[in-house]
Design a protein around this motif. Sequence first.
Motif, PDB file in Angstrom:
ATOM      1  N   VAL A 156      35.231  76.217   4.065  1.00  0.00           N
ATOM      2  CA  VAL A 156      36.066  76.770   4.963  1.00  0.00           C
ATOM      3  C   VAL A 156      35.654  77.178   6.287  1.00  0.00           C
ATOM      4  CG1 VAL A 156      37.539  79.372   5.029  1.00  0.00           C
ATOM      5  CG2 VAL A 156      37.076  78.105   2.976  1.00  0.00           C
ATOM      6  N   LEU A 157      36.432  77.074   7.398  1.00  0.00           N
ATOM      7  CA  LEU A 157      35.910  77.463   8.688  1.00  0.00           C
ATOM      8  C   LEU A 157      36.898  78.263   9.471  1.00  0.00           C
ATOM      9  CD1 LEU A 157      34.320  76.587  11.056  1.00  0.00           C
ATOM     10  CD2 LEU A 157      35.834  74.770  11.638  1.00  0.00           C
ATOM     11  N   PHE A 158      36.254  79.466   9.637  1.00  0.00           N
ATOM     12  CA  PHE A 158      37.189  80.477  10.396  1.00  0.00           C
ATOM     13  C   PHE A 158      36.843  80.060  11.982  1.00  0.00           C
ATOM     14  CE2 PHE A 158      36.311  82.370   6.560  1.00  0.00           C
ATOM     15  CZ  PHE A 158      37.517  82.961   6.255  1.00  0.00           C
ATOM     16  N   MET A 159      38.021  79.739  12.680  1.00  0.00           N
ATOM     17  CA  MET A 159      37.694  79.384  14.068  1.00  0.00           C
ATOM     18  C   MET A 159      38.811  79.753  15.034  1.00  0.00           C
ATOM     19  SD  MET A 159      38.813  75.460  13.457  1.00  0.00           S
ATOM     20  CE  MET A 159      39.461  74.797  14.898  1.00  0.00           C
ATOM     21  N   LYS A 160      38.680  79.467  16.161  1.00  0.00           N
ATOM     22  CA  LYS A 160      39.627  79.854  17.225  1.00  0.00           C
ATOM     23  C   LYS A 160      40.521  78.723  17.334  1.00  0.00           C
ATOM     24  CE  LYS A 160      36.792  82.977  19.808  1.00  0.00           C
ATOM     25  NZ  LYS A 160      36.188  83.263  21.082  1.00  0.00           N
ATOM     26  N   GLY A 161      41.800  78.687  16.903  1.00  0.00           N
ATOM     27  CA  GLY A 161      42.570  77.578  16.764  1.00  0.00           C
ATOM     28  C   GLY A 161      42.496  76.817  15.618  1.00  0.00           C
ATOM     29  N   THR A 162      43.163  75.564  15.283  1.00  0.00           N
ATOM     30  CA  THR A 162      43.389  74.948  14.226  1.00  0.00           C
ATOM     31  C   THR A 162      42.588  73.643  14.356  1.00  0.00           C
ATOM     32  OG1 THR A 162      45.271  73.738  14.919  1.00  0.00           O
ATOM     33  CG2 THR A 162      45.719  75.828  13.683  1.00  0.00           C
ATOM     34  N   LYS A 163      42.184  73.034  13.380  1.00  0.00           N
ATOM     35  CA  LYS A 163      41.403  71.626  13.299  1.00  0.00           C
ATOM     36  C   LYS A 163      42.182  70.605  14.152  1.00  0.00           C
ATOM     37  CE  LYS A 163      41.950  70.815   8.317  1.00  0.00           C
ATOM     38  NZ  LYS A 163      41.525  70.254   7.273  1.00  0.00           N
ATOM     39  N   GLU A 164      43.578  70.750  14.032  1.00  0.00           N
ATOM     40  CA  GLU A 164      44.572  70.017  14.903  1.00  0.00           C
ATOM     41  C   GLU A 164      44.450  70.069  16.301  1.00  0.00           C
ATOM     42  OE1 GLU A 164      45.683  71.480  12.141  1.00  0.00           O
ATOM     43  OE2 GLU A 164      45.554  69.685  10.746  1.00  0.00           O
ATOM     44  N   PRO A 220      42.072  72.869  18.430  1.00  0.00           N
ATOM     45  CA  PRO A 220      40.805  73.767  18.601  1.00  0.00           C
ATOM     46  C   PRO A 220      41.155  74.519  19.834  1.00  0.00           C
ATOM     47  CG  PRO A 220      40.098  71.815  17.880  1.00  0.00           C
ATOM     48  CD  PRO A 220      41.289  71.472  18.075  1.00  0.00           C
ATOM     49  N   GLN A 221      40.964  76.010  19.963  1.00  0.00           N
ATOM     50  CA  GLN A 221      41.179  76.667  21.076  1.00  0.00           C
ATOM     51  C   GLN A 221      39.768  77.097  21.633  1.00  0.00           C
ATOM     52  OE1 GLN A 221      44.361  79.158  20.809  1.00  0.00           O
ATOM     53  NE2 GLN A 221      45.695  77.920  20.073  1.00  0.00           N
ATOM     54  N   CYS A 222      38.699  76.430  21.476  1.00  0.00           N
ATOM     55  CA  CYS A 222      37.511  76.708  21.736  1.00  0.00           C
ATOM     56  C   CYS A 222      36.545  75.651  21.599  1.00  0.00           C
ATOM     57  CB  CYS A 222      36.894  78.030  21.085  1.00  0.00           C
ATOM     58  SG  CYS A 222      35.193  78.541  20.843  1.00  0.00           S
ATOM     59  N   GLY A 223      35.587  75.640  22.435  1.00  0.00           N
ATOM     60  CA  GLY A 223      34.772  74.338  22.679  1.00  0.00           C
ATOM     61  C   GLY A 223      33.745  74.213  21.438  1.00  0.00           C
ATOM     62  N   PHE A 224      33.230  75.622  20.994  1.00  0.00           N
ATOM     63  CA  PHE A 224      32.277  75.588  19.736  1.00  0.00           C
ATOM     64  C   PHE A 224      33.130  75.325  18.596  1.00  0.00           C
ATOM     65  CE2 PHE A 224      30.755  78.812  23.019  1.00  0.00           C
ATOM     66  CZ  PHE A 224      29.604  78.082  23.160  1.00  0.00           C
ATOM     67  N   SER A 225      34.445  75.784  18.507  1.00  0.00           N
ATOM     68  CA  SER A 225      35.021  75.672  17.360  1.00  0.00           C
ATOM     69  C   SER A 225      35.276  73.969  17.312  1.00  0.00           C
ATOM     70  CB  SER A 225      36.412  76.259  17.449  1.00  0.00           C
ATOM     71  OG  SER A 225      36.316  77.779  17.363  1.00  0.00           O
ATOM     72  N   ASN A 226      35.888  73.532  18.453  1.00  0.00           N
ATOM     73  CA  ASN A 226      36.001  72.061  18.325  1.00  0.00           C
ATOM     74  C   ASN A 226      34.683  71.364  17.926  1.00  0.00           C
ATOM     75  OD1 ASN A 226      37.511  69.539  18.829  1.00  0.00           O
ATOM     76  ND2 ASN A 226      36.315  69.425  20.824  1.00  0.00           N
ATOM     77  N   ASN A 260      42.780  80.358  11.643  1.00  0.00           N
ATOM     78  CA  ASN A 260      42.794  80.790  12.932  1.00  0.00           C
ATOM     79  C   ASN A 260      42.684  82.229  13.079  1.00  0.00           C
ATOM     80  OD1 ASN A 260      43.072  80.961  15.785  1.00  0.00           O
ATOM     81  ND2 ASN A 260      45.317  80.111  15.752  1.00  0.00           N
ATOM     82  N   ILE A 261      41.643  82.526  13.554  1.00  0.00           N
ATOM     83  CA  ILE A 261      41.139  84.060  13.867  1.00  0.00           C
ATOM     84  C   ILE A 261      41.919  84.487  15.076  1.00  0.00           C
ATOM     85  CG2 ILE A 261      39.007  84.063  12.484  1.00  0.00           C
ATOM     86  CD1 ILE A 261      38.665  84.263  15.994  1.00  0.00           C
ATOM     87  N   LEU A 262      42.484  83.891  15.871  1.00  0.00           N
ATOM     88  CA  LEU A 262      43.217  84.161  17.032  1.00  0.00           C
ATOM     89  C   LEU A 262      44.573  84.958  16.606  1.00  0.00           C
ATOM     90  CD1 LEU A 262      42.296  81.566  19.936  1.00  0.00           C
ATOM     91  CD2 LEU A 262      41.243  83.788  19.401  1.00  0.00           C
ATOM     92  N   GLU A 263      44.949  84.598  15.525  1.00  0.00           N
ATOM     93  CA  GLU A 263      46.154  85.272  14.937  1.00  0.00           C
ATOM     94  C   GLU A 263      46.259  86.457  14.663  1.00  0.00           C
ATOM     95  OE1 GLU A 263      47.750  82.095  12.051  1.00  0.00           O
ATOM     96  OE2 GLU A 263      48.402  80.681  13.510  1.00  0.00           O
ATOM     97  N   LEU A 301      41.639  90.306  11.132  1.00  0.00           N
ATOM     98  CA  LEU A 301      40.659  89.436  10.361  1.00  0.00           C
ATOM     99  C   LEU A 301      39.506  88.960  11.189  1.00  0.00           C
ATOM    100  CD1 LEU A 301      40.298  87.044   8.465  1.00  0.00           C
ATOM    101  CD2 LEU A 301      41.950  85.828   9.990  1.00  0.00           C
ATOM    102  N   ARG A 302      39.925  89.075  12.633  1.00  0.00           N
ATOM    103  CA  ARG A 302      38.734  88.723  13.623  1.00  0.00           C
ATOM    104  C   ARG A 302      37.555  89.608  13.403  1.00  0.00           C
ATOM    105  NH1 ARG A 302      39.913  87.000  19.750  1.00  0.00           N
ATOM    106  NH2 ARG A 302      37.584  86.658  20.336  1.00  0.00           N
ATOM    107  N   GLN A 303      38.091  90.959  13.608  1.00  0.00           N
ATOM    108  CA  GLN A 303      37.027  91.826  13.505  1.00  0.00           C
ATOM    109  C   GLN A 303      36.414  92.153  12.107  1.00  0.00           C
ATOM    110  OE1 GLN A 303      35.971  93.173  16.310  1.00  0.00           O
ATOM    111  NE2 GLN A 303      37.363  91.833  17.283  1.00  0.00           N
ATOM    112  N   GLY A 304      36.937  92.153  10.982  1.00  0.00           N
ATOM    113  CA  GLY A 304      36.596  92.128   9.575  1.00  0.00           C
ATOM    114  C   GLY A 304      35.516  91.242   9.392  1.00  0.00           C
ATOM    115  N   LEU A 305      35.866  89.834   9.870  1.00  0.00           N
ATOM    116  CA  LEU A 305      34.898  88.667   9.413  1.00  0.00           C
ATOM    117  C   LEU A 305      33.682  88.858  10.277  1.00  0.00           C
ATOM    118  CD1 LEU A 305      36.989  85.726   9.532  1.00  0.00           C
ATOM    119  CD2 LEU A 305      35.437  86.275   7.797  1.00  0.00           C
ATOM    120  N   LYS A 306      33.474  89.439  11.286  1.00  0.00           N
ATOM    121  CA  LYS A 306      32.268  89.925  11.861  1.00  0.00           C
ATOM    122  C   LYS A 306      31.421  90.890  11.078  1.00  0.00           C
ATOM    123  CE  LYS A 306      34.195  89.499  16.681  1.00  0.00           C
ATOM    124  NZ  LYS A 306      34.211  90.275  17.979  1.00  0.00           N
ATOM    125  N   GLU A 307      32.063  91.654  10.527  1.00  0.00           N
ATOM    126  CA  GLU A 307      31.389  92.497   9.381  1.00  0.00           C
ATOM    127  C   GLU A 307      31.005  91.902   8.398  1.00  0.00           C
ATOM    128  OE1 GLU A 307      31.827  97.035   7.877  1.00  0.00           O
ATOM    129  OE2 GLU A 307      32.945  96.505   9.554  1.00  0.00           O
TER     130      GLU A 307
END
Length: 174
Positions: free
Chosen positions: A86-94, A96-102, A119-122, A126-132
């Motif tokens: 499972v990959l939590f990323m910015k964007g989707t695999k189709e 990606p909205q970030c170079g690192f995610s890509n 997609n953690i941008l949605e 989720l985004r903040q909780g995942l960091k913790e």
Amino acid sequence: MSLGMWQLPSVIRSTTTSAAQLRTTDVFLSLPTVHSGRALQCSAIPSSSIATGKRDGRLRSLRCLSALDPNLKSTLDKVVTSQKIVLFMKGTKEFPQCGFSNTVVQILKALNAPFETLNILENEALRQGLKEYSSWPTFPQLYIDGEFFGGCDIVVEAYKSGELQELLERTLCS
């Protein structure tokens, strides 16, 4: 948003988070004095803290705001164990909205690894909780066999050394 056959609960799908939705804990500690008499705001990952002091410089209280409530933790436990990768990323695999995610997506595709993305941008909660949850401040975050593996830099190093391919082969065969 769904992950395979598993439907994410509304806590993940909501798009806003208010301070009232965050769990708070009051902690009274003996810390160095604050001479300004103004509130201290400490920004720390995975959570943030607000310390308030009296005019004489003594610290009165420290309130910790946590983005990872028990329901979100339980949901994340289920999500990361629902699939082998499972990959939590910015964007989707189709898209990606970030170079690192890509970069991580391209590595997993190069290894022909079946993986799910979220997609953690949605969702800011989720985004903040995942960091913790992962104790890792940045994205993407890769989970393999229910365990946090790392971010882009760790994935790239493991890919170059062959360690990632070995781990994925063991994981997918188990």
